[in-house]
Design a protein around this motif. Sequence first.
Motif, PDB file in Angstrom:
ATOM      1  N   GLY A  10     -22.503  38.114  -9.826  1.00  0.00           N
ATOM      2  CA  GLY A  10     -22.748  38.228  -8.388  1.00  0.00           C
ATOM      3  C   GLY A  10     -22.441  36.966  -7.603  1.00  0.00           C
ATOM      4  N   GLY A  12     -19.655  35.742  -6.902  1.00  0.00           N
ATOM      5  CA  GLY A  12     -18.465  35.880  -6.064  1.00  0.00           C
ATOM      6  C   GLY A  12     -17.157  35.569  -6.788  1.00  0.00           C
ATOM      7  N   THR A  15     -14.549  38.275  -5.797  1.00  0.00           N
ATOM      8  CA  THR A  15     -14.236  38.168  -4.371  1.00  0.00           C
ATOM      9  C   THR A  15     -13.333  36.961  -4.129  1.00  0.00           C
ATOM     10  N   ASP A 119     -30.561  35.286  -4.338  1.00  0.00           N
ATOM     11  CA  ASP A 119     -29.388  35.783  -3.600  1.00  0.00           C
ATOM     12  C   ASP A 119     -28.513  36.649  -4.507  1.00  0.00           C
ATOM     13  N   GLN A 122     -30.023  40.069  -4.891  1.00  0.00           N
ATOM     14  CA  GLN A 122     -29.853  40.816  -3.636  1.00  0.00           C
ATOM     15  C   GLN A 122     -28.419  41.351  -3.498  1.00  0.00           C
ATOM     16  N   ARG A 123     -27.435  40.510  -3.819  1.00  0.00           N
ATOM     17  CA  ARG A 123     -26.035  40.934  -3.717  1.00  0.00           C
ATOM     18  C   ARG A 123     -25.746  42.091  -4.667  1.00  0.00           C
ATOM     19  N   ARG A 127     -24.572  45.864  -4.036  1.00  0.00           N
ATOM     20  CA  ARG A 127     -23.343  46.448  -4.576  1.00  0.00           C
ATOM     21  C   ARG A 127     -23.637  47.744  -5.319  1.00  0.00           C
ATOM     22  N   THR A 171     -23.064  29.820  -1.502  1.00  0.00           N
ATOM     23  CA  THR A 171     -23.740  30.553  -0.427  1.00  0.00           C
ATOM     24  C   THR A 171     -23.014  30.283   0.887  1.00  0.00           C
TER      25      THR A 171
END
Length: 187
Positions: A10, A12, A15, A119, A122-123, A127, A171
Motif C-alpha cells: 500500500g 504506492g 502507482t 495510512d 486505510q489505503r 482499494r 505521504t
Amino acid sequence: MNITFIGPPGCGKGTQAALLSRRTGLPSVSTGDLLRDAVARRTHLGIQARSYMDQGLLVPDSIIMGLIEEVLMSPEAQGGILMDGFPRTPAQAEAVDRALGARNARVDAVLRIDVPEDDLVQRLVGRAREQGRSDDTPETIRQRLAVYREQTAPLVAYYEDRGVVLDIPGTGTVEAIAERIGTALGL
Ligand code: AP5
Ligand code: MG
C-alpha cells in the motif's frame, strides 16, 4: 537504469512505478501483478502461488526465482527496468544481481517508500472497496505488513552498503511523491 521499489503493502509502489515508467520510458514489472495474472489463468505457477498470496505470505523463493530470471532476461528489460515489489528476500536480491551482472548491469537505485502503518491500512481497505483484491482483507493486510517488516525491510541493508538507497517519504499527493522520486533520481 535498473531501479527497484521497496516498501510495505500500500505504500504506492505500483502507482509510482507506473508514473516513473511514463516519465522514463523504462518498462515497469510487478511480480505481484504477474502472479495475480497466473492465478487468474490457473497456470502451474498460479496454482502453486495462490494459497501463499491469499494468506499474505511470500511465495517461496524456489517458485519466484524462475519468474525473476525470466523478467530480467526478457528483451524488454535489456535497456533497464523498474522492479515493482521485487526482490523481496536476500536470495531474490542475489538472483537479480546475477541476472543484471550477466550484462554488466546492476541495481542503480533502490527507492524505499515510507508510509505510516495507519495510512497503509486505510489505503488498502479503500482499494478493497474499489477493486476487491483477494488479499486486501484486514487480516491478510496485517499479515502482509508483518511479512514486509520481517522478511523484506532487512533487505535494504544489503543495498545500503552500496549507497544506492534513496528514501522517499510516501505521504502526500501521488504527484508530490512522483516529484520527490524524480528529484531523488536527478531526473
Ligand atoms: P504485491 O502485488 O507486490 O503487493 P504488496 O507489496 O502487498 O503491495 P500492493 O500492491 O498492495 O501496494 P503498492 O505498494 O503497489 O501500492 P499501490 O500503488 O497499489 O504482492 C502481493 C503478493 O504477491 C505478496 O503478498 C506475495 O504473496 C506475492 N509476491 C509478489 N511479489 C513477490 C516476490 N517477489 N516474492 C514473493 N512473493 C511475492 O497503492 C495502494 C492503494 O493506495 C491504491 O488504492 C492507490 O490508489 C492508493 N494510493 C497510492 N498512492 C497514494 C497516495 N499518495 N495517497 C493516497 N492513496 C494512495
Ligand atoms: Mg502493487
